[in-house]
Enzyme design. Sequence first.
Site, PDB file in Angstrom:
ATOM      1  N   CYS A 176       8.110  -2.951   4.260  1.00  0.00           N
ATOM      2  CA  CYS A 176       8.394  -2.906   2.835  1.00  0.00           C
ATOM      3  C   CYS A 176       9.900  -3.044   2.621  1.00  0.00           C
ATOM      4  O   CYS A 176      10.690  -2.321   3.228  1.00  0.00           O
ATOM      5  CB  CYS A 176       7.885  -1.585   2.253  1.00  0.00           C
ATOM      6  SG  CYS A 176       8.258  -1.386   0.493  1.00  0.00           S
ATOM      7  N   CYS A 180      11.252   0.501   1.209  1.00  0.00           N
ATOM      8  CA  CYS A 180      11.270   1.766   1.960  1.00  0.00           C
ATOM      9  C   CYS A 180      11.146   1.600   3.471  1.00  0.00           C
ATOM     10  O   CYS A 180      11.125   2.597   4.197  1.00  0.00           O
ATOM     11  CB  CYS A 180      10.165   2.691   1.452  1.00  0.00           C
ATOM     12  SG  CYS A 180       8.499   2.167   1.929  1.00  0.00           S
ATOM     13  N   CYS A 218       2.657  -0.840  -1.591  1.00  0.00           N
ATOM     14  CA  CYS A 218       3.023  -0.071  -0.410  1.00  0.00           C
ATOM     15  C   CYS A 218       2.514   1.356  -0.583  1.00  0.00           C
ATOM     16  O   CYS A 218       2.789   1.999  -1.593  1.00  0.00           O
ATOM     17  CB  CYS A 218       4.539  -0.090  -0.240  1.00  0.00           C
ATOM     18  SG  CYS A 218       5.156   1.010   1.049  1.00  0.00           S
ATOM     19  N   CYS A 225       5.713   3.931  -0.924  1.00  0.00           N
ATOM     20  CA  CYS A 225       6.595   4.026  -2.096  1.00  0.00           C
ATOM     21  C   CYS A 225       5.989   3.471  -3.379  1.00  0.00           C
ATOM     22  O   CYS A 225       6.590   3.585  -4.435  1.00  0.00           O
ATOM     23  CB  CYS A 225       7.927   3.341  -1.812  1.00  0.00           C
ATOM     24  SG  CYS A 225       7.839   1.530  -1.739  1.00  0.00           S
ATOM     25  N   CYS A 241      -1.936 -11.936  -0.477  1.00  0.00           N
ATOM     26  CA  CYS A 241      -0.935 -12.861  -0.994  1.00  0.00           C
ATOM     27  C   CYS A 241       0.273 -12.013  -1.403  1.00  0.00           C
ATOM     28  O   CYS A 241       0.232 -11.308  -2.409  1.00  0.00           O
ATOM     29  CB  CYS A 241      -1.537 -13.606  -2.172  1.00  0.00           C
ATOM     30  SG  CYS A 241      -0.483 -14.874  -2.863  1.00  0.00           S
TER      31      CYS A 241
END
Length: 148
Positions: free
Chosen positions: A49, A52, A97, A100, A122
Amino acid sequence: MSYPIQKSDDEWRAVLNKEQFRILREKGTEAPFTGEYDRHHPSTGIYTCAACDAPLYRANHKFKSGCGWPAFFDAVPGAVTRHTDTSFGMSRTEIVCSNCGGHLGHVFKGEGYNTSTDERHCVNSISLKFAKGEGVEGGESGESDTKA
């Protein structure tokens, strides 16, 4: 929904650039075929991510879909959370995510890609970072995300 990492918009703006904030925190979308990871196809490594650094996808889960955004057929177990997205007058499955809550993109099923899950995650390139190496431990397939 609550996520382990909680920050105010001002705190996110301090660590994300304007475009990352627009996509990760405001659920935007980058233009197709413009992201740095659309044509990126390493055999090993981990995509994390961009907000984070939580591990999200293994390089060997990525495939060439031709859709204009990075496509993955599976995620690191527990790394992404699915939500129903009814924007734009249709029902889609948004993925964020699990650490976060940052917007990653959408997942589509049953498109006929020759993958083990028949799914296409995607994902906006700007929502990701890439690290060489093996990254995280764990299984290669199976139920990989949290449904909320």
